[in-house]
Design a protein around this motif. Sequence first.
Motif, PDB file in Angstrom:
ATOM      1  N   ASN A 271      17.123 -12.220 -35.477  1.00 21.54           N
ATOM      2  CA  ASN A 271      16.968 -12.325 -34.035  1.00 21.54           C
ATOM      3  C   ASN A 271      17.636 -11.145 -33.340  1.00 21.54           C
ATOM      4  N   LYS A 272      18.810 -10.753 -33.832  1.00 22.45           N
ATOM      5  CA  LYS A 272      19.509  -9.596 -33.252  1.00 22.45           C
ATOM      6  C   LYS A 272      18.695  -8.321 -33.468  1.00 22.45           C
ATOM      7  N   ILE A 273      18.130  -8.167 -34.666  1.00 17.55           N
ATOM      8  CA  ILE A 273      17.306  -6.989 -34.959  1.00 17.55           C
ATOM      9  C   ILE A 273      16.074  -6.971 -34.055  1.00 17.55           C
TER      10      ILE A 273
ATOM     11  N   VAL B 207      16.914  -5.547 -30.742  1.00 19.99           N
ATOM     12  CA  VAL B 207      17.047  -4.086 -30.759  1.00 19.99           C
ATOM     13  C   VAL B 207      15.669  -3.429 -30.606  1.00 19.99           C
ATOM     14  N   PHE B 208      14.666  -4.040 -31.233  1.00 19.88           N
ATOM     15  CA  PHE B 208      13.313  -3.492 -31.173  1.00 19.88           C
ATOM     16  C   PHE B 208      12.542  -3.989 -29.950  1.00 19.88           C
ATOM     17  N   GLY B 209      13.196  -4.735 -29.068  1.00 23.31           N
ATOM     18  CA  GLY B 209      12.556  -5.189 -27.837  1.00 23.31           C
ATOM     19  C   GLY B 209      11.479  -6.231 -28.064  1.00 23.31           C
ATOM     20  N   LEU B 210      11.673  -7.091 -29.055  1.00 22.76           N
ATOM     21  CA  LEU B 210      10.650  -8.072 -29.370  1.00 22.76           C
ATOM     22  C   LEU B 210      10.845  -9.357 -28.563  1.00 22.76           C
ATOM     23  N   ASP B 211      10.438  -9.280 -27.299  1.00 19.96           N
ATOM     24  CA  ASP B 211      10.342 -10.477 -26.469  1.00 19.96           C
ATOM     25  C   ASP B 211       8.958 -11.076 -26.736  1.00 19.96           C
ATOM     26  N   ASP B 212       8.482 -11.977 -25.892  1.00 16.39           N
ATOM     27  CA  ASP B 212       7.170 -12.590 -26.123  1.00 16.39           C
ATOM     28  C   ASP B 212       6.069 -11.535 -26.261  1.00 16.39           C
ATOM     29  N   GLU B 213       6.050 -10.579 -25.329  1.00 10.63           N
ATOM     30  CA  GLU B 213       5.020  -9.540 -25.389  1.00 10.63           C
ATOM     31  C   GLU B 213       5.227  -8.627 -26.594  1.00 10.63           C
ATOM     32  N   GLY B 214       6.485  -8.314 -26.902  1.00  7.78           N
ATOM     33  CA  GLY B 214       6.775  -7.463 -28.051  1.00  7.78           C
ATOM     34  C   GLY B 214       6.316  -8.084 -29.360  1.00  7.78           C
ATOM     35  N   TRP B 215       6.560  -9.382 -29.532  1.00  6.63           N
ATOM     36  CA  TRP B 215       6.101 -10.065 -30.746  1.00  6.63           C
ATOM     37  C   TRP B 215       4.572 -10.078 -30.799  1.00  6.63           C
ATOM     38  N   ALA B 216       3.928 -10.292 -29.645  1.00  2.95           N
ATOM     39  CA  ALA B 216       2.459 -10.297 -29.616  1.00  2.95           C
ATOM     40  C   ALA B 216       1.915  -8.928 -30.022  1.00  2.95           C
TER      41      ALA B 216
ATOM     42  N   ARG C 233       8.706 -14.436 -36.574  1.00  2.00           N
ATOM     43  CA  ARG C 233       9.300 -14.791 -35.278  1.00  2.00           C
ATOM     44  C   ARG C 233       9.908 -16.192 -35.345  1.00  2.00           C
ATOM     45  N   PHE C 234       9.183 -17.137 -35.936  1.00  2.00           N
ATOM     46  CA  PHE C 234       9.742 -18.488 -36.099  1.00  2.00           C
ATOM     47  C   PHE C 234      11.012 -18.435 -36.945  1.00  2.00           C
ATOM     48  N   TRP C 235      10.952 -17.687 -38.048  1.00  2.00           N
ATOM     49  CA  TRP C 235      12.103 -17.587 -38.948  1.00  2.00           C
ATOM     50  C   TRP C 235      13.322 -17.011 -38.230  1.00  2.00           C
ATOM     51  N   SER C 236      13.090 -16.004 -37.408  1.00  2.00           N
ATOM     52  CA  SER C 236      14.218 -15.382 -36.713  1.00  2.00           C
ATOM     53  C   SER C 236      14.829 -16.331 -35.675  1.00  2.00           C
ATOM     54  N   SER C 237      14.080 -17.356 -35.290  1.00  2.00           N
ATOM     55  CA  SER C 237      14.579 -18.348 -34.322  1.00  2.00           C
ATOM     56  C   SER C 237      15.070 -19.621 -35.012  1.00  2.00           C
ATOM     57  N   ARG C 238      15.336 -19.548 -36.295  1.00  2.00           N
ATOM     58  CA  ARG C 238      15.680 -20.759 -37.044  1.00  2.00           C
ATOM     59  C   ARG C 238      16.969 -21.426 -36.600  1.00  2.00           C
ATOM     60  N   SER C 239      17.815 -20.714 -35.854  1.00  2.00           N
ATOM     61  CA  SER C 239      19.033 -21.362 -35.359  1.00  2.00           C
ATOM     62  C   SER C 239      18.710 -22.358 -34.243  1.00  2.00           C
ATOM     63  N   THR C 240      17.533 -22.226 -33.631  1.00  2.00           N
ATOM     64  CA  THR C 240      17.148 -23.149 -32.561  1.00  2.00           C
ATOM     65  C   THR C 240      15.840 -23.875 -32.864  1.00  2.00           C
ATOM     66  N   MET C 241      15.235 -23.595 -34.008  1.00  2.00           N
ATOM     67  CA  MET C 241      13.951 -24.192 -34.365  1.00  2.00           C
ATOM     68  C   MET C 241      14.056 -24.780 -35.767  1.00  2.00           C
TER      69      MET C 241
END
Length: 172
Positions: free
Chosen positions: A5-7, A10-19, A88-96
């Motif tokens: 999630n931290k990485i 750094v790469f700016g992966l918000d909702d649009e970035g992940w898309a 993306r799901f994996w990187s959010s595993r602390s809340t998902m």
Amino acid sequence: MTLENKISQVFGLDDEGWARHANPWSGWTRFITCLPLLALAIWSRVWLGWWALVPIGLALLWIWANPKAFGPAKSDDAWISKGVLGERFWSSRSTMEIPERHRILPHLLNLVALAGLPFLVWGLVALQIWPTAVGVALIIGGKLWYIDRMAILYGDIVERSPELRYRGAPRT
């Protein structure tokens, strides 16, 4: 917050970035170009001396810019899109909640990729082709296998929670 999630921040992966990153062009060009270009740029110090910093900088810029360089994925049909969306799901595993069968292997596959780093560094420092190639192969191979597992994770999660399925970029 997870390391992934931290990485992604750094790469700016918000909702649009992940898309954008889920666009198959983004995913495949990362595999095909990023690490090989960086390794070649570092190796170029043999021919370019200090001028090798230019291709190294350009390679690092491409690694950073790649997720921003492409439009949002149109769908989740492509394998690599599913893999990135699963990542993306994996990187959010602390809340998902992640299904039990996906909790160990991604860590092991990241270790496989990480195991390539000493070979890559050794090859690039000593200018030896075989450790460089082994390092690149372990890193890319481990990451490809990881993305495959992330595609399966994505499928499992959207089967359980269809509302989380990526619906694609709006058609214009």
